[in-house]
Design an enzyme around this catalytic site. Sequence first.
Site, PDB file in Angstrom:
ATOM      1  N   GLY A  40       7.510 -16.059  29.038  1.00 34.55           N
ATOM      2  CA  GLY A  40       7.918 -16.634  30.318  1.00 34.55           C
ATOM      3  C   GLY A  40       8.056 -18.146  30.250  1.00 34.55           C
ATOM      4  N   VAL A  91       3.959   1.498  -1.074  1.00 37.64           N
ATOM      5  CA  VAL A  91       4.617   1.619  -2.391  1.00 37.64           C
ATOM      6  C   VAL A  91       3.662   2.347  -3.336  1.00 37.64           C
ATOM      7  CG1 VAL A  91       5.408   0.350  -4.439  1.00 37.64           C
ATOM      8  CG2 VAL A  91       6.126  -0.407  -2.158  1.00 37.64           C
ATOM      9  N   ARG A 146       2.527 -32.897  26.677  1.00 30.94           N
ATOM     10  CA  ARG A 146       1.748 -32.696  25.444  1.00 30.94           C
ATOM     11  C   ARG A 146       2.531 -31.854  24.442  1.00 30.94           C
ATOM     12  NH1 ARG A 146      -3.774 -34.121  26.112  1.00 30.94           N
ATOM     13  NH2 ARG A 146      -3.716 -35.655  27.790  1.00 30.94           N
ATOM     14  N   GLY A 173      10.324 -20.628  12.031  1.00 31.31           N
ATOM     15  CA  GLY A 173      11.532 -19.794  12.091  1.00 31.31           C
ATOM     16  C   GLY A 173      12.638 -20.338  11.193  1.00 31.31           C
ATOM     17  N   ARG A 205       0.625 -30.005  33.575  1.00 32.04           N
ATOM     18  CA  ARG A 205       1.213 -30.660  32.409  1.00 32.04           C
ATOM     19  C   ARG A 205       2.472 -29.950  31.925  1.00 32.04           C
ATOM     20  NH1 ARG A 205      -4.404 -31.685  29.117  1.00 32.04           N
ATOM     21  NH2 ARG A 205      -4.774 -33.781  29.911  1.00 32.04           N
ATOM     22  N   ARG A 250       0.837  -1.208   0.000  1.00 36.87           N
ATOM     23  CA  ARG A 250       0.000   0.000   0.000  1.00 36.87           C
ATOM     24  C   ARG A 250       0.869   1.255   0.000  1.00 36.87           C
ATOM     25  NH1 ARG A 250      -3.795   2.129   4.890  1.00 36.87           N
ATOM     26  NH2 ARG A 250      -1.893   1.656   6.004  1.00 36.87           N
ATOM     27  N   ASP A 275      10.885 -15.089  10.051  1.00 34.15           N
ATOM     28  CA  ASP A 275      12.040 -15.775  10.650  1.00 34.15           C
ATOM     29  C   ASP A 275      13.077 -14.815  11.240  1.00 34.15           C
ATOM     30  OD1 ASP A 275      10.744 -17.968   9.616  1.00 34.15           O
ATOM     31  OD2 ASP A 275      12.042 -18.122   7.857  1.00 34.15           O
TER      32      ASP A 275
END
Length: 363
Positions: free
Chosen positions: A195, A28, A265, A180, A172, A26, A137
């Site tokens: 965290g 550009v 999990r 990445g 769990r 946009r 990445d």
Amino acid sequence: MKLRSGSKLGVLTSGGDAPGMNAAVRAVLRVGLELGFEVLAVEDGFSGLLEGRVKRIDLRALDEAARRGGTLLGTARSKIFATPEGQKKAREVIAANAFAALIVIGGNGSLTGAHALLGAETPQGTLRVAGLPASIDNDLACTSMSIGVDTAMNTVVEACDRIFDTAAAHKRTFLVEVMGRDCGYLAMTAGVAAGADVVLVPEVGKGEGEIVEQVLAAMDRAYGKGSDKHRVLVIKSEGVKVDITRIKELVEVRASKLYPGVDTRITVLGHVVRGGAPTAFDRLLGARLANAAVRALADGETDFMAGWVGPGIVAKACAYDPYVVLSPLAEVLAETANLMSGESMLAQWRKRIYQEVEPILRR
Ligand code: F6P
């Protein structure tokens, strides 16, 4: 030499899409129109270029798209473009459309493609090329941030916050894999912000044995005597080549005896990380890099990438924006190769910081 008013400016998005690409396109268009150029979109990256799929862009549609992820222009990873026949065809299409300049928005492969078009002759003279870094990445050199990274980071943090809730409710351990490619930046920054207890990145280069020990140590701190912690969150960058299911299996063999009743999990965030509405930062980043690139092309510059200043960037800011640096594409590609092979100063700095973060997360 300055670009003449009425010159045609082509723009394409290429490689993996990144939130903020639409905002860059946009800008550009808007800046290009303001400077008197005709801006044309190439559909589906270099694949569309080879097929001559060039069209006018609707400003109103782009205004809408700028609030969304993906790319309105479409994108692709073209194998043919990299071949001599592909390059020849691309130059023919550029000449046929009389592009005076082309802006390529994408990652390493896309900027390599932009650089390869150097010297293409058109009825307007020699094509001018510019690149804008866009990849979740953050594996490009000569820019502290690529378009899309901030949004992806926020998406990972939000996903981790959600996982924390359910993990703690059930006591769990969660292994969360994030995109990445071979770069751990996204996993590490999101991990610190969320965290996480453990962040596994390719730059630190641990084998499966060390990884399992690290996860078990985190579980011991959480579920062992004297701790009231009810969950463990491990973020694994996809660049770490040990399969996440293998880590789970190995952890469970030991954890089932040590902490019976504590499940492990897996959540692979996958393409969820790449989509979604761009953050304000990514919209502005796309717009400001595009603004500087269009103005530099108009003033006669070519073969550069517009990057964002910040850590690891030593170049002087450009004349158009105090936060934007213009680096020669050849330098960007060489420095990116050094970053990915671990040889550049930035690569070494990142590795050292990642190693320093590990014991801090352990507390
Ligand atoms: O380069 C962006 C990226 O999302 C990487 O993180 C990931 O490895 C890759 O693209 C996935 O590509 P594709 O969508 O083609 O599978």
